[in-house]
Design a protein around this motif. Structure first.
Motif, short mmCIF file in Angstrom:
data_model
loop_
_atom_site.label_atom_id
_atom_site.label_comp_id
_atom_site.label_asym_id
_atom_site.label_seq_id
_atom_site.Cartn_x
_atom_site.Cartn_y
_atom_site.Cartn_z
N GLU A 51 0.81 -1.21 0.00
CA GLU A 51 0.00 0.00 0.00
C GLU A 51 0.85 1.27 0.00
O GLU A 51 0.41 2.30 -0.51
CB GLU A 51 -0.93 0.01 1.21
CG GLU A 51 -2.13 -0.90 1.09
CD GLU A 51 -3.19 -0.57 2.11
OE1 GLU A 51 -4.25 -0.07 1.72
OE2 GLU A 51 -2.94 -0.83 3.31
N GLU A 52 2.06 1.21 0.56
CA GLU A 52 2.91 2.40 0.58
C GLU A 52 3.28 2.87 -0.83
O GLU A 52 3.67 4.02 -1.02
CB GLU A 52 4.20 2.13 1.36
CG GLU A 52 4.02 1.97 2.86
CD GLU A 52 3.78 0.53 3.26
OE1 GLU A 52 3.97 0.20 4.44
OE2 GLU A 52 3.40 -0.28 2.40
N PRO A 55 0.12 5.68 -1.66
CA PRO A 55 -0.39 6.19 -0.38
C PRO A 55 -1.52 7.20 -0.51
O PRO A 55 -2.33 7.35 0.41
CB PRO A 55 0.85 6.84 0.25
CG PRO A 55 1.69 7.25 -0.93
CD PRO A 55 1.48 6.17 -1.94
N ARG A 56 -1.60 7.92 -1.68
CA ARG A 56 -2.59 8.99 -1.83
C ARG A 56 -3.66 8.62 -2.86
O ARG A 56 -3.43 7.80 -3.74
CB ARG A 56 -1.89 10.27 -2.26
CG ARG A 56 -0.80 10.75 -1.30
CD ARG A 56 0.09 11.76 -1.97
NE ARG A 56 0.76 11.16 -3.13
CZ ARG A 56 1.55 11.82 -3.96
NH1 ARG A 56 1.75 13.12 -3.77
NH2 ARG A 56 2.12 11.21 -4.97
N GLN A 57 -4.80 9.26 -2.75
CA GLN A 57 -5.87 9.05 -3.72
C GLN A 57 -5.38 9.44 -5.11
O GLN A 57 -4.80 10.49 -5.31
CB GLN A 57 -7.09 9.90 -3.34
CG GLN A 57 -7.70 9.50 -2.00
CD GLN A 57 -8.80 10.44 -1.57
OE1 GLN A 57 -9.20 11.35 -2.30
NE2 GLN A 57 -9.32 10.23 -0.35
N ASP A 59 -3.04 7.73 -6.72
CA ASP A 59 -1.76 7.06 -6.96
C ASP A 59 -2.01 5.69 -7.59
O ASP A 59 -2.96 4.99 -7.23
CB ASP A 59 -0.99 6.87 -5.64
CG ASP A 59 -0.40 8.16 -5.12
OD1 ASP A 59 -0.40 9.16 -5.85
OD2 ASP A 59 0.05 8.16 -3.96
N ARG A 76 -5.36 3.65 -6.06
CA ARG A 76 -6.11 4.02 -4.85
C ARG A 76 -7.18 5.03 -5.25
O ARG A 76 -6.88 6.11 -5.78
CB ARG A 76 -5.19 4.61 -3.78
CG ARG A 76 -5.92 4.93 -2.47
CD ARG A 76 -4.97 5.46 -1.41
NE ARG A 76 -4.03 4.45 -0.96
CZ ARG A 76 -4.27 3.53 -0.04
NH1 ARG A 76 -5.47 3.48 0.54
NH2 ARG A 76 -3.35 2.68 0.32
N ARG A 78 -10.70 7.59 -4.82
CA ARG A 78 -11.00 8.77 -4.00
C ARG A 78 -11.63 8.37 -2.67
O ARG A 78 -11.68 9.16 -1.74
CB ARG A 78 -11.95 9.70 -4.76
CG ARG A 78 -11.35 10.22 -6.07
CD ARG A 78 -12.25 11.26 -6.72
NE ARG A 78 -11.79 11.58 -8.06
CZ ARG A 78 -10.77 12.40 -8.34
NH1 ARG A 78 -10.10 12.97 -7.34
NH2 ARG A 78 -10.42 12.65 -9.59
N ASP A 80 -10.30 5.91 -0.98
CA ASP A 80 -9.16 5.24 -0.35
C ASP A 80 -9.17 3.73 -0.54
O ASP A 80 -8.32 3.03 0.03
CB ASP A 80 -9.04 5.57 1.15
CG ASP A 80 -8.31 6.88 1.40
OD1 ASP A 80 -7.40 7.20 0.61
OD2 ASP A 80 -8.67 7.59 2.36
N LYS A 103 0.38 9.57 -10.52
CA LYS A 103 -0.80 10.07 -9.81
C LYS A 103 -1.69 10.76 -10.83
O LYS A 103 -1.23 11.59 -11.61
CB LYS A 103 -0.40 11.05 -8.70
CG LYS A 103 -1.60 11.63 -7.94
CD LYS A 103 -1.13 12.54 -6.82
CE LYS A 103 -2.31 13.24 -6.14
NZ LYS A 103 -3.27 12.29 -5.55
#
Length: 403
Positions: A51-52, A55-57, A59, A76, A78, A80, A103
């Motif tokens: 998951e790292e 990490p952000r929506q 990505d 990922r 919006r 999450d 992203k």
């Protein structure tokens, strides 16, 4: 021959594995490889990342899985939620995403401009009225079953997987929950394409028998000494598909001066000078014998994911079949984020120490495969400490033979 703590051979605990030599032919057979592709890799849960990495929506990353002839897009949303899709436009089959990672707010196919949102839904089609009986809601990206365990992202290419990820990982996965995976960061990555069958690459890491000899100039010093010249496992555990072994360090090990400095500020694959009989903040499944000399457990999740867990670091292997005689070997090492120069030095030493052992391991793989292809020998001879190899070959053979 090596025995368990109670004096019995390991093979007596798993009589279904037998003690006969293992046929070499399956490592060379194109027929066998195609069935492994269809009956294993297209049917089971496969680890594709952590998951790292996203990490952000918005990505995303892409995994090219040659063994399944698939390009997999993992993103990922919006909300999450981590989702995966076939990286294939519904219009004419073009790859929607060409970059390995990034992203975005959505995905646009560069061929004709079809646009998809982060849930895979088709949201825009240029010149849409020209299509016949067209319903946008029916033509989103093809979804791929996705599940997350302890931060590891798994996919399953079956439209309706036969079991959940937790059920697939079973007792071995349940026993490792609580390990501080999320508190460690990726500190090093190694990738190599090896001219060898994927089962040969797995075999080379499923025993400690080789450590004192192949790694005598590197990590081998930490795991064998004059009293115990051959590395024996503390224990083995075999499950329906998965397997593990637990390894202790050598009592006679004496670190070099550089190792002493590195070990003062952190850990590495050669740090064996602590009492590990009751490691703190680690799941109880680790070091199952509670041996004071324990260093790490090697956990192998079928079919191709290895996880080496230490008290202060862990690293993983993924072995991806490319062809009957080619394998992509990926290694990732994880450590806590360094807080000072001493810890940073220690971690660089740990990364290099792992690299050196990997180079030694890799030195044997292609030589083994080319020798097997000569036909000079027809079987592998396995001793008691190589029981994981015996189990590995049986599980693969059983699945190849299954309907």
């Amino acid at each position: 021959m090596a025995t368990t703590a109670n004096g019995q051979k390991w093979t007596t605990q798993y009589p279904e594995l037998g003690t006969d030599p293992i046929p070499i032919a399956s490592c060379l057979s194109q027929w066998n490889f195609e069935r492994e592709r269809e009956r294993i890799f297209r049917r089971v849960w496969l680890n594709v990342g952590r998951e790292e990495e996203i990490p952000r929506q918005g990505d995303y990353f892409v995994r090219e899985l040659e063994v399944t002839r698939s390009s997999i897009l993992v993103v990922r949303g919006r909300d999450d939620v981590v989702r995966a899709f076939h990286n294939m436009c519904s219009h004419r089959g073009n790859k929607v995403v060409r970059n390995c990672a990034g992203k975005v707010g959505g995905f646009v196919c560069g061929f004709h401009g079809w646009k998809y949102d982060l849930t895979g839904s088709l949201v825009h089609v240029p010149d849409e009225p020209q299509f016949f009986d067209f319903k946008r809601t029916e033509h989103g990206l093809a979804p791929v079953a996705t599940s997350v365990w302890e931060g590891f992202i798994f996919i399953n290419l079956e439209p309706q997987p036969a079991e959940t990820l937790d059920d697939f990982l079973g007792e071995l996965g349940a026993g490792l929950k609580g390990y501080p995976f999320s508190k460690m960061s990726l500190m090093g990555t190694y990738r190599a394409e090896v001219r060898a069958n994927w089962k040969i690459t797995l075999d080379s890491f499923q025993e400690g028998y080789h450590v004192a000899f192949l790694h005598k100039r590197s990590a081998g010093r930490a795991y064998s000494d004059q009293k115990n010249p051959v590395t024996h496992a503390l224990t083995f555990r075999l499950f329906e598909l998965h397997r593990m072994m637990s390894i202790a360090g050598a009592a006679g090990y004496r670190p070099t001066r550089v190792e002493m400095i590195a070990h003062r500020f952190g850990t590495s694959i050669t740090k064996v000078d602590e009492d590990r009989s009751a490691p703190q903040a680690l799941p109880p499944a680790l070091n199952p014998t509670k041996n004071a000399g324990w260093v790490f457990d090697m956990n192998i999740f079928f079919p191709n994911f290895f996880m080496f867990l230490f008290a202060g670091t862990y690293f993983t292997y993924n072995f991806w079949p490319l062809a009957v005689d080619r394998t992509l070997w990926e290694t990732k090492m994880y450590l806590p984020k360094p807080q000072n120069a001493g810890q940073r030095f220690s971690q660089e030493y740990a990364r290099v120490a792992l690299r050196d052992t990997l180079r030694e391991d890799g030195n044997t793989l292609e030589a083994i495969h080319s020798n097997l292809a000569s036909g000079a020998k027809t079987h592998f001879l396995l001793q008691d400490q190589e029981i994981l190899i015996r189990h590995s070959h049986k599980v693969v053979a059983d699945m190849v033979a299954s309907e």
